[in-house]
Motif scaffolding. Sequence first.
Motif, mmCIF file in Angstrom:
data_model
loop_
_atom_site.group_PDB
_atom_site.id
_atom_site.type_symbol
_atom_site.label_atom_id
_atom_site.label_comp_id
_atom_site.label_asym_id
_atom_site.label_seq_id
_atom_site.Cartn_x
_atom_site.Cartn_y
_atom_site.Cartn_z
ATOM 1 N N GLU A 255 2.238 4.181 5.248
ATOM 2 C CA GLU A 255 1.962 4.411 3.835
ATOM 3 C C GLU A 255 1.196 3.232 3.259
ATOM 4 O O GLU A 255 1.398 2.089 3.672
ATOM 5 N N ARG A 256 0.320 3.521 2.302
ATOM 6 C CA ARG A 256 -0.399 2.476 1.568
ATOM 7 C C ARG A 256 0.137 2.419 0.151
ATOM 8 O O ARG A 256 0.587 3.425 -0.400
ATOM 9 N N ASP A 257 0.077 1.215 -0.437
ATOM 10 C CA ASP A 257 0.547 1.100 -1.808
ATOM 11 C C ASP A 257 -0.450 1.764 -2.754
ATOM 12 O O ASP A 257 -1.497 2.276 -2.334
ATOM 13 N N ALA A 258 -0.124 1.749 -4.035
ATOM 14 C CA ALA A 258 -0.900 2.505 -5.022
ATOM 15 C C ALA A 258 -2.372 2.108 -5.059
ATOM 16 O O ALA A 258 -3.249 2.956 -5.261
ATOM 17 N N ASP A 259 -2.684 0.815 -4.862
ATOM 18 C CA ASP A 259 -4.076 0.384 -4.922
ATOM 19 C C ASP A 259 -4.770 0.449 -3.565
ATOM 20 O O ASP A 259 -5.902 -0.022 -3.413
ATOM 21 N N GLY A 260 -4.106 1.047 -2.559
ATOM 22 C CA GLY A 260 -4.735 1.235 -1.255
ATOM 23 C C GLY A 260 -4.819 -0.004 -0.411
ATOM 24 O O GLY A 260 -5.543 -0.036 0.585
#
Length: 362
Positions: A255-260
């Motif tokens: 998974e990547r965080d919200a800002d990629g």
Amino acid sequence: MSVDGRGRRLSWRLVLGGLVLLVVGAACAWATMTVLRPADDPLASTEHTYVEVTRGKVGASISLNTIAEWSQVPAGSNHASGIVTSIGIEPGAEVSHGSVLYSVDLRPVAVAQGEVPMFRQIGAGVAGADVRQLQEMLAALGYYDSAFDGRAEAGTIAAIKRWQKSSGLSESGVVEQGDLIFVSRLPARLALNSESIHRGASLSGGEEAVLGLPAAPRFWVPVSEGQAAMITAGTVIEVTSPDGQTWRGVAGEQERDADGGAISIAVTGPDGTVLCGDACGQVPVSGQTTLLSNVVTVEQVEGLLVPSSALVTMADAGTAVIGEDGKRIPVEVRTSAKGMSVVAGVDEGIRVRVPAKDESGE
């Protein structure tokens, strides 16, 4: 002595002197070239060497950190008034019917299962879903053996008194509103809200008291782009538990965080089981816990070892090694890591050519 004789001797001396100078000069030049010439490169001067096939292990891993964190959701409110005089459970403890969570003015506050919150006194003549929940708790503790009819009649009142006696309370037959906290599921892992429930805290009722925990904390490994490419789903991750045991898990989804930017890889037990098994209580309830981990990028395999540079690809796309007699020996490569390969099809102790370059230049 004649003039001609002296001239001839002089000429011979000149010739001999010149020869000496030539020999000395040549010797100096040879010495200079010998001293200043770079040492021969053994790899350049030798096209190949031979190494013995030996038995050993090949594998590869990287050391990373696994993060563990419990999620917490409100599970029950306090309805007692007074001073918190004791704490009954450790954070994350598994509790069941009747477990004492804390005490207020020395009166214990216990937990029971039920969807309806404790909103009133329960005594003789009271009826409702909350009474049924109380009956189920009393039955689980062995104090009640009648029907769960939701009516506080003689059998229920007698059971309440038995429970009160075992808890060190006066046998009033009435359960005060602050005596119980109903939670939706038992047994369950619970924690007290330390902001409101701690020794010496003053309570007036209505405080968020109990936090519910899932069966296990969430585990994940923060990784870089390069590490993420190496760790595919199913990769073995050995996590060192807080008490030094090894929890063997596998990599899950990335998974990547919200800002990629940051990448995290979920870690579970084999076949989706709980990584920490029945030892999840070792993980602190509050905050994030960092655990040392070993990510097995190449599973360790034992067998016959050869340098990977000893392998040559054959015309049929198979793999071989070259013996001292120059003949190719077909082998099966079981795994490779760190410049070594485990192979099958060759005998232990024979010597193979390194690098694997035969007379044809292949």
